[in-house]
Design a protein around this motif. Structure first.
Motif, PDB file in Angstrom:
ATOM      1  N   THR A 176     -21.131 -22.249 -20.967  1.00 17.79           N
ATOM      2  CA  THR A 176     -19.834 -21.598 -20.779  1.00 17.79           C
ATOM      3  C   THR A 176     -19.421 -20.843 -22.034  1.00 17.79           C
ATOM      4  O   THR A 176     -18.881 -19.738 -21.954  1.00 17.79           O
ATOM      5  N   LEU A 177     -19.706 -21.430 -23.191  1.00 16.89           N
ATOM      6  CA  LEU A 177     -19.401 -20.740 -24.437  1.00 16.89           C
ATOM      7  C   LEU A 177     -20.227 -19.459 -24.566  1.00 16.89           C
ATOM      8  O   LEU A 177     -19.736 -18.430 -25.023  1.00 16.89           O
ATOM      9  N   ASP A 178     -21.489 -19.523 -24.140  1.00 15.50           N
ATOM     10  CA  ASP A 178     -22.315 -18.310 -24.158  1.00 15.50           C
ATOM     11  C   ASP A 178     -21.711 -17.234 -23.266  1.00 15.50           C
ATOM     12  O   ASP A 178     -21.661 -16.061 -23.621  1.00 15.50           O
ATOM     13  N   GLU A 179     -21.258 -17.656 -22.104  1.00 12.97           N
ATOM     14  CA  GLU A 179     -20.648 -16.698 -21.185  1.00 12.97           C
ATOM     15  C   GLU A 179     -19.393 -16.092 -21.788  1.00 12.97           C
ATOM     16  O   GLU A 179     -19.126 -14.904 -21.644  1.00 12.97           O
ATOM     17  N   LEU A 180     -18.634 -16.939 -22.477  1.00 18.50           N
ATOM     18  CA  LEU A 180     -17.412 -16.453 -23.101  1.00 18.50           C
ATOM     19  C   LEU A 180     -17.745 -15.420 -24.177  1.00 18.50           C
ATOM     20  O   LEU A 180     -17.106 -14.365 -24.274  1.00 18.50           O
ATOM     21  N   ASP A 181     -18.787 -15.705 -24.945  1.00 19.57           N
ATOM     22  CA  ASP A 181     -19.209 -14.732 -25.957  1.00 19.57           C
ATOM     23  C   ASP A 181     -19.604 -13.421 -25.315  1.00 19.57           C
ATOM     24  O   ASP A 181     -19.243 -12.346 -25.803  1.00 19.57           O
TER      25      ASP A 181
END
Lengths: 239, 239
Positions: free
Chosen positions: A128-133
DNA sequence: GCGCTGCATTGATCAGGATCAAACGGACAC
DNA sequence: GTGTCCGTTTGATCCTGATCAATGCAGCGC
């Protein structure tokens, strides 16, 4: 990273850190689903009874305004994950851009498994953090890049992801298929399809790319393409 | 939701689901930090030795291109969370927009606590998913809205969040302070500061908002403001 | 062959915002 | 008081990308 046996692609997406036992459990609650190009997978507001990972093909997440303007907000390639544990309603339209195969997990058992499996939960958080980035990278593109830079960025992204699927770095002379129509690219980039078409023609005329037919793209000099994106070229990946 | 005693605001952000024991542990690893308006908190690429929640004031996340174009990608109000467990380097510039107080937790112990505390981890995932949703809402704004709609949307967001801090719904006639300069608003919206200024003047002239001085805004009719945003007005919050 | 359909290209024109430039106004130091 | 600084407003002009419109082109059914 483990090889997940019968279900290599999608399990890599959700459980590259989990144990054999959990793999077995995941296997027990999974099922496959296929969609034709253009077919909707979910409408915003639908109840989601599953989470899924993309096995093959491409799906898009999109927001629409009442008057028809639409903005793509996610482009899901093989190994990407759809769905959100803990949420009931789909927040966006999900559409199959190409023919699409999903590996679905029923939501309830998946969540239960997650609650018992710290590694799975932390893997989800990481994804999810990757997606946010990548959403935030995308915001820079939408807010501040010119049409020219937008198209170049999209081509660079597609070339990179295509190479990644083959476990390679994007190389000079590499060719890949454009999976998106001009209209879908426009929705991705916040442009009109005419502008997309014009900018692609211009890149072709200037020799940055070559087109084999309408969909196959050859990038003779990848660094040159990157130079057109406006991005910090030597900018290392920030983890 | 628990009341977290000595540290009410920021604990509400990170541990509204956790137990007293964990609160005590969090208390032991926390410390406060203050920044003046305009002061940088982190530069992209910095090592992050802490995660933090905003106690008071406003911070922004921003991406910059080499030529100076910048796009804000996050606006952090009190109770918002900064930092990413599992990541070492700051992905964006973090700047104090107003005077700012953070409640920081040293990263290592926080991560250890998280690994032992499923509720804390799942709360973090939930918060990250919320951020992702708002990033995608923001993408629609950047890609498809007119300057007019962008300004109206920003005012509506600020009014709503301001009311939420007082645990209210935005009401007709409510007033709030614009915490951002015209330039910061421009970076938020993907516009120039001149366009921001003109659009605000136009809203004022048309009576959608009133200005008391340069920073205080009164919204006489909130529904009318919403009508200017281009958003689905009756669209219920999707969870 | 024909026409139809769906995507893509290209052209002509328009307009929304960017850019360049000047002036304003409040805060503050002196 | 004066001057400076900073954020803001307003004006004039330009240009990028949107819009409207026509044409091209490949696939496909008949």
């Amino acid at each position: 990273m483990k090889d997940c046996g019968t279900c290599p692609i999608q399990h890599r997406a959700v459980c590259s850190y989990c144990d054999a036992d959990e793999l077995v459990e995941l296997d027990q609650i999974k099922y496959y689903r296929s969609y034709d190009a253009g077919q909707p997978v979910l409408w915003a507001g639908d109840h989601m009874e599953f989470v899924a990972s993309v096995v093959e093909g491409i799906a898009s997440l999109a927001q629409a305004m009442e008057d028809g303007r639409t903005q793509m907000v996610g482009l899901l390639l093989p190994s990407d994950f759809i769905g959100r544990p803990g949420r009931d309603l789909a927040p966006y339209n999900v559409v199959a851009v190409t023919n699409l195969t999903l590996c679905c997990f029923r939501k309830k058992p998946f969540e239960e498994l997650m609650a018992r499996t710290p590694h799975l939960a932390s893997r989800l958080l990481e994804m999810t953090l990757d997606e946010l980035d990548s959403a935030r990278e995308w915001m820079l593109l939408l807010g501040r890049k010119t049409a020219h830079e937008k198209i170049s960025s999209l081509l660079a992204i597609l070339a990179t992801r295509d190479a990644a699927l083959r476990k390679q770095k994007p190389a000079d002379g590499a060719a890949f298929d454009l999976p998106l129509t001009r209209e879908a690219m426009a929705d991705y980039l916040g442009l009109t399809l005419e502008t997309v078409s014009r900018q692609i023609s211009s890149l072709k005329k200037r020799g940055v790319i070559e087109l084999k037919g309408k969909r196959r793209v050859v990038v003779p000099d990848f660094a040159r393409l990157l130079g057109e994106t406006g991005d910090d070229v030597d900018g290392g990946m920030i983890s």
